[in-house]
Scaffold this active site. Sequence first.
Site, PDB file in Angstrom:
ATOM      1  N   ARG A 312      23.125  86.024 -23.123  1.00  0.00           N
ATOM      2  CA  ARG A 312      23.546  87.415 -23.270  1.00  0.00           C
ATOM      3  C   ARG A 312      22.731  88.215 -24.293  1.00  0.00           C
ATOM      4  O   ARG A 312      22.345  89.348 -23.996  1.00  0.00           O
ATOM      5  CB  ARG A 312      25.051  87.503 -23.579  1.00  0.00           C
ATOM      6  CG  ARG A 312      25.919  86.908 -22.465  1.00  0.00           C
ATOM      7  CD  ARG A 312      27.399  87.169 -22.668  1.00  0.00           C
ATOM      8  NE  ARG A 312      27.694  88.573 -22.563  1.00  0.00           N
ATOM      9  CZ  ARG A 312      27.935  89.385 -23.590  1.00  0.00           C
ATOM     10  NH1 ARG A 312      27.958  88.917 -24.830  1.00  0.00           N
ATOM     11  NH2 ARG A 312      28.151  90.653 -23.395  1.00  0.00           N
ATOM     12  N   CYS A 342      10.434  78.966 -26.144  1.00  0.00           N
ATOM     13  CA  CYS A 342       9.160  79.651 -26.360  1.00  0.00           C
ATOM     14  C   CYS A 342       9.177  81.048 -25.741  1.00  0.00           C
ATOM     15  O   CYS A 342       8.472  81.322 -24.767  1.00  0.00           O
ATOM     16  CB  CYS A 342       8.032  78.814 -25.785  1.00  0.00           C
ATOM     17  SG  CYS A 342       8.061  77.154 -26.466  1.00  0.00           S
TER      18      CYS A 342
END
Length: 423
Positions: A312, A342
């Site tokens: 979210r 990453c």
Amino acid sequence: MHDFHYVDDELCCEGMPILKIAGEVGTPFYLYSYRTIKNHFKVFDGAFAGISHLVCFSAKSNANIAILKIFIREGSGVDIVSGGELYRALQAGVDPGKVVYSGVGKRADEIEYALKSGILMFNVESPQELEVINDCAGRLGKKAGISLRVNPDVDPRTHRHIATGLRENKFGISIERAREEYHRAEKLPHLDIKGISCHIGSQVTEIAPFTDTIERLKKIIRLLRKDGINIRYLDIGGGLGITYDRETPPHPSEYASAIMKASAGMDCTFIFEPGRVIVGNGGILVTRVLYTKATEDKNFVIVDAGMNDLLRPALYDSYHHIQPVVKREGQEIMADVVGPICESSDYLAKGRMIPRFERGELMAVMSAGAYGFSMSSNYNARPRIPEVLVRNDQFYVIRKREEYADLVRGEEIPNFLMNETVA
Ligand SMILES: *Cc1c(COP(=O)(O)O)cnc(C)c1O
């Protein structure tokens, strides 16, 4: 209201210290309070006790079968948006006659699965979908219960990614075209028109968008009834918001009385599809601090949960309150809480005043019960994390942590890659 509280500086879920659960299941994990979730359902359902209604919990907010079971035992139906969610709801023991199926992209095989299962109705989102459902029902020798999902063109005043009831959104059929589509539906032999539905968006924190919607739907229902089309169900969708930070959404009882007032005398059975308001504040994400790092510009707290576990913040820039699992003395610092993924959007909190966490300490990411685990993925080849349910002073692992072997389940290396050198 929820059941995550400090007892002597230690965060507990109901009567269970979270530190103890973390010691047994490892981190990160999702943690739900049975009492909170069940109470939220009962308060919502109870608010409509005065009218004929059915609550269909929105499975996409949290589809764990143990969580679904909590509501099903209280008489709830389920709002689904895929064949997979239907499967989950049936596994949890739902009465198929209490299932409504929403979504703009239902495949024919999913429609057939739903017809065979005997669901209450499809919330139809396009003219073509009407034809496809009619064809599927004809092939199976069944009648498909349907309602048309009307797009009322109401601004829910929420984040633009979770607004669904505006003209520009992909959802539903415009209010102007709805009447002619009902007439078309009436002529299709394998359809049984049951009602009308809508869903204006999520995390709605005001009453007016809901009552405006009802005003608009009322007009069509009157017209349709005049035309001899009997609308028995009025599905208002979900969308009622919760407090993540400082929002002040209406209490379900206020929401209910406004809706009952706006729809007085309509003689329909009401359907509600709440998700977030039931489970959002009934769950948290527990994560461990891996590292802390101060750059020239910023403090970073690097934790073992990432955007693949809780999407979210990355997706909607949303706020989740950060709390220590064990409180201790010391000043707060301004920091970003980030995960191991990453991607620069991999954060749980940004520029937040939080306690000065140290390596190894546990952190609670609050209000993560809705659209938390259900949106999680295996990105960066990270096994999905466990879900734990607490009741009183006991905890139950309701989904175990995935193992590395789960990551490659179903994958296969074709023979030509195993043998001789490939040209
Ligand atoms: C997502 C969704 C819901 C649930 O929304 P909440 O904001 O979680 O209450 C209900 N109905 C439909 C059709 C949905 O797409």
